[in-house]
Motif scaffolding. Sequence first.
Motif, short mmCIF file in Angstrom:
data_model
loop_
_atom_site.label_atom_id
_atom_site.label_comp_id
_atom_site.label_asym_id
_atom_site.label_seq_id
_atom_site.Cartn_x
_atom_site.Cartn_y
_atom_site.Cartn_z
N HIS A 1 -25.57 32.44 82.07
CA HIS A 1 -24.77 32.13 80.89
C HIS A 1 -24.70 33.36 79.98
CE1 HIS A 1 -25.40 27.99 82.18
NE2 HIS A 1 -24.48 27.60 81.32
N ARG A 2 -23.64 33.41 79.19
CA ARG A 2 -23.52 34.45 78.17
C ARG A 2 -24.27 33.99 76.93
NH1 ARG A 2 -19.46 36.04 74.16
NH2 ARG A 2 -19.53 38.32 73.91
N ASN B 1 -28.87 39.05 74.84
CA ASN B 1 -28.03 38.54 73.78
C ASN B 1 -26.90 39.53 73.47
OD1 ASN B 1 -27.57 36.36 71.93
ND2 ASN B 1 -28.26 37.67 70.26
N ALA B 2 -25.70 39.00 73.31
CA ALA B 2 -24.54 39.87 73.06
C ALA B 2 -24.58 40.51 71.68
CB ALA B 2 -23.25 39.07 73.23
N VAL C 1 -25.06 34.26 73.09
CA VAL C 1 -24.36 34.80 71.90
C VAL C 1 -24.98 34.23 70.62
CG1 VAL C 1 -22.15 35.36 72.95
CG2 VAL C 1 -22.60 33.01 72.24
#
Length: 304
Positions: free
Chosen positions: A162-163, A183-184, A165
Amino acid sequence: MTPPRLTALAIAAWRERERAHQDRVDALTAGHRQRQRRGERHPVEDFLWTYYSVKPNELRRWHPGAGFSLVDAPDRAGWRYYAIDEAGAASVDLDAFLAKRAGTVDYVARLLLATRARTPQLGCFGLHEWAMVYRLDPAQVRHVGLPLRIGHDATDRVVETHRIVCTHFDAYRFFTPDAAPLNAIRPTRDSQPELEQPGCLHAGMDVYKWAAKLGPVVPGETLLDAFALARDIREVDMRASPYDVSGYRGADGRPLEPIPIETAEGKRSYAALQRGFAERGDALRVRVLEAIATARTHHARAAA
């Protein structure tokens, strides 16, 4: 310039509001107080009493907020940040309060205004809690007594596929060393006013923290509504976490059912709840900001 007149609350009126506040606090804290007497823990609700510094007896103390005076309330002379006039009416001592807490007031106002100005982001799916256990041994997780709902290996795969954010510093700072680089965003305490957004569950819970930090400036009814929001969010936060909390009951007495955010249906459920919390949080931010504006207006005009 004539100082603004305080709105006087007759003793019968403010005593009734005070009793209603205390009754509501007693109902909201009944389960916690019973568990304390039995020496029991509740890993979901205990967060409200450990992470946030307000205790039940402090929550029970009702304030009308800035801009009001309480007729015939000499007993409040012993309350911090209260002044008693020659007629025995009590009101918030804004000179004393702002001399001590002006920096806090300014920061809270800036943070809440900035948060309200942003569009809610609903794509995080509560993965901050998953990132807090990523690649940890079972004995290292924060809630050691709670099993992971899908196991450690599967939990790690959810993080990796998963991304991430997360915009909230006080969640991000608990990411494991292996999860933090995923983490973005790199939230910091200094960047919090630039990153906080109303879709974040932790930002919604923190409305309670900010209301509590403003003490007598914020009406008791606003504080309790913020507490109720924080409690409701905390339950969803843990239901969507990798932990299995099904053995515990929520504030409504029902078992806490998992929100499996690793599935499409779980994501939809989480985002819908997140949207509702964003709306409730913003309504409360408005009320806290109004309390700040009232305090500033009365203080500035009185000083002038």
